[in-house]
Enzyme design. Structure first.
Site, PDB file in Angstrom:
ATOM      1  CB  CYS A 210      -1.170  -3.057   3.410  1.00  0.00           C
ATOM      2  SG  CYS A 210      -0.274  -1.492   3.443  1.00  0.00           S
TER       3      CYS A 210
ATOM      4  CG  HIS B  84      11.160  -3.831   5.918  1.00  0.00           C
ATOM      5  ND1 HIS B  84      11.669  -2.723   6.521  1.00  0.00           N
ATOM      6  CD2 HIS B  84       9.974  -3.497   5.393  1.00  0.00           C
ATOM      7  CE1 HIS B  84      10.817  -1.733   6.356  1.00  0.00           C
ATOM      8  NE2 HIS B  84       9.781  -2.168   5.670  1.00  0.00           N
TER       9      HIS B  84
HETATM   10  C1  PEP Z   1       3.724  -0.359   6.925  1.00  0.00           C
HETATM   11  O1  PEP Z   1       4.555   0.502   7.219  1.00  0.00           O
HETATM   12  O2  PEP Z   1       2.791  -0.707   7.662  1.00  0.00           O
HETATM   13  C2  PEP Z   1       3.807  -1.068   5.629  1.00  0.00           C
HETATM   14  C3  PEP Z   1       2.876  -1.905   5.254  1.00  0.00           C
HETATM   15  O3  PEP Z   1       4.913  -0.878   4.866  1.00  0.00           O
HETATM   16  P1  PEP Z   1       6.331  -1.531   5.215  1.00  0.00           P
HETATM   17  O4  PEP Z   1       6.102  -2.524   6.307  1.00  0.00           O
HETATM   18  O5  PEP Z   1       6.843  -2.150   3.974  1.00  0.00           O
HETATM   19  O6  PEP Z   1       7.132  -0.359   5.650  1.00  0.00           O
END
Ligand code: PEP
Ligand code: MG
Length: 557
Positions: free
Chosen positions: A501, A204
């Site tokens: 996403c 993250h």
């Molecule tokens: C993912 O897991 O691809 C996502 C978009 O969520 P995050 O990166 O916040 O876990």
């Protein structure tokens, strides 16, 4: 420890694209692991009490400065974190206990402070109340601040006590690990880059660095020990190269260094073949999505609002942020992902019990269903905000139909009687079981979004944060694309919107592949939007470098 002083090259893991050349600031994380705790002679009691008195005064002054600066730069709600810390610092019971420990037990200042603050922290932790637990983390912060002063350690940067220290301003920050909270704590407006020992591409913190348009590279062990504050460093966030003391000839090979900063890039108009929305972490950065003509916010990682504030946000504080995003997006869809806590998204202010395997533990929707008090506050804030525009509530890490139904029921129960507007309920497809069951899920959900970062992690059992296994965290496998195909097919069959996403949606070659799978919407970091639109509109196989060239040519016209 060997410090290098001539051109030396390292190859790390590229985390966030872009090239930067600047001097470094070393970030010091290993403070207070072995504080100088000891007992003292009776004749030293007075002196130790004076040290405590002085430290209390200095920390109070520092907090006053911080409160004012946070109030003006971020907002009054965020400034309350530090007001709370000041209240703890000034608590008379706490101060009495510290001085008593020096008087009666002959503790030195450090020992008296640690034992007294730990005592209050453990008392609070025994209470079953999330709000008070939040206060407990503030106690830890106050302790750290007092020890900073007593041991003369800087609060963050290794040379922060020196007049020349720029605290990261126009510097490349070198840290052991870039945690989400560290990323938020630093003044990222001025930081030119990050280099870390640890951290994976889909961590993250890496996502935040990309969102903030800060080039970053990880996976260079002991990088801290190889340089001084002020060492010249060039980093290439596209290749993972880190060059200490680059020569003039080396610098000349990076014409990008002369390019305008990314925020000055012009927006590119939306294209017909792919709807490009923006990922968002903080409401206050929504203007960037608007600037790049994002066709919606396809993933609002609401947990980052909490990390940035360093505390639980009240219903009102959440409501204000959510409404501001809806208003900025003028009727375009906003996918509010409910709190996605757990795994690497650790929320220290919640003081959650340690888990053996947090990635498979209390996280995502499992966490939400287990913390109905937090869930309810967020659900209410979202429902109230929906009066200002349609809301898409997106549940994280959903594993099956049953879990989705529980989440939706909880949301409806918790928001009964609240005046609200249109609310859609959908899920992230990021756990393999949900993807495999997409046909059933799409009968019930209003929309879906594929989170490829976690999907790859759980499908191939490869930690998204661990740079040493990063070679396995990639989508170039048939089974991954057949799963994508399966989800896309289910969405089409049920005529429900589907987007992607995860980070791969922002990489042109994969975005082409998504379009070929029939996926017509993605959500990416705002700065990636122009590159992606140019790439999709042009030849299907443009490399990232060529795309960048094309874009720059277009912008120079
Ligand atoms: C993912 O897991 O691809 C996502 C978009 O969520 P995050 O990166 O916040 O876990
Ligand atoms: Mg995820």
């Amino acid at each position: 420890m060997v410090k290098l002083n001539s051109e030396t090259r390292f190859k790390g893991l590229p985390l966030s694209s872009g090239v930067a050349f600047a001097k470094v600031c070393l970030f010091n994380e290993r403070r207070h692991q072995n504080p100088p705790v000891q007992t003292i002679r009776t004749k030293e009691v007075l002196q130790e009490k004076e040290r405590v008195q002085k430290a209390l005064g200095i920390v109070r002054e520092r907090l006053d400065v911080l409160i004012e600066s946070v109030k003006s730069k971020v907002g009054p709600a965020e400034a309350e974190i530090f007001t709370a810390q000041k209240m703890i610092l000034q608590d008379s019971a706490l101060q009495r206990r510290i001085f008593e420990h020096i008087d009666s037990k002959n503790f030195n200042a450090e020992k008296a402070i640690i034992s007294s603050l730990d005592f209050f922290e453990s008392k609070i932790m025994q209470m079953d109340n999330a709000y008070l637990k939040e206060r407990a983390s503030d106690i830890g912060e106050v302790k750290r601040r007092l020890l900073d002063v007593l041991t003369n350690l800087n609060p963050s940067f290794q040379c922060a006590n020196e007049s020349y220290c720029l605290r990261g301003k126009n510097r490349i920050v070198i840290a052991e690990e870039l945690t989400p909270s560290l990323t938020m704590e630093l003044n990222t407006d001025y930081i030119r880059g990050f280099v870390t020992d640890r951290g994976g591409v889909a961590s993250h913190a890496a996502i935040l660095a990309r969102g903030l348009k800060i080039p970053a590279v990880s996976g260079i062990p002991n990088i801290h020990d190889l340089m001084f504050c002020g060492t010249d460093v060039l980093i290439n966030g596209d290749t993972g190269e880190v060059i200490l003391w680059p020569t003039e000839e080396t610098l000349a090979q990076y014409p990008e260094l002369k390019l305008p900063p990314p925020e000055s890039l012009k927006a590119v108009e939306p294209i017909a073949s792919l709807k490009v929305m923006a990922n968002l972490s903080l409401a206050k950065t929504v203007k960037e999505a608007v600037h790049h003509k994002a066709e919606g916010i396809g993933l609002y990682r609401t947990e980052f609002e909490f990390f940035a504030a360093g505390k639980l946000l009240t219903e009102e504080e959440q409501y204000e942020r959510y409404v501001s995003v809806l208003k900025a997006m003028h009727g375009k869809p906003v996918y509010f992902r409910m709190l996605d806590i757990g795994g690497d998204k650790n929320a220290p202010f919640l003081k959650l019990p340690k888990e053996q395997n947090p990635y498979l533990g209390f996280r995502g929707s499992r966490f939400l269903l287990g913390h109905r008090d937090l869930f309810k506050i967020q659900a209410r804030a979202l429902a109230r905000a929906s009066v200002h525009g349609r809301i898409h509530v997106m549940y994280p890490m959903v594993i099956d139909v049953d879990q989705f139904l529980k989440l939706k029921k909880a949301f409806l129960e918790d928001t009964t009687g609240i005046a609200s507007g249109e609310i859609k309920h959908g899920i992230m497809f990021e756990v393999p079981s949900a993807c495999l069951d997409a046909a059933e899920l799409f009968k019930l959900i209003d929309f879906g979004s594929i989170g490829t970062n976690d999907l790859i992690q759980y499908l191939f059992a490869v930690d998204r944060d661990n740079e040493s296994v990063a070679y396995d965290h990639h989508p170039n496998r048939k089974i991954f694309w057949s799963l994508m195909h399966h989800v896309a097919h289910a969405a089409r069959k049920h005529r429900k919107p589907l987007s992607v996403c995860g980070e791969l949606a922002g990489i042109p070659e994969y975005a082409h592949k998504l379009v070929r799978e029939g996926i017509r919407a993605v959500s990416v970091a705002p700065k990636v939007i122009p590159l992606l639109r140019v790439a999709i509109k042009n030849k299907p196989k443009l490399s990232r470098r060529k795309t960048q060239h094309l874009l720059l040519k277009k912008l120079k016209k």
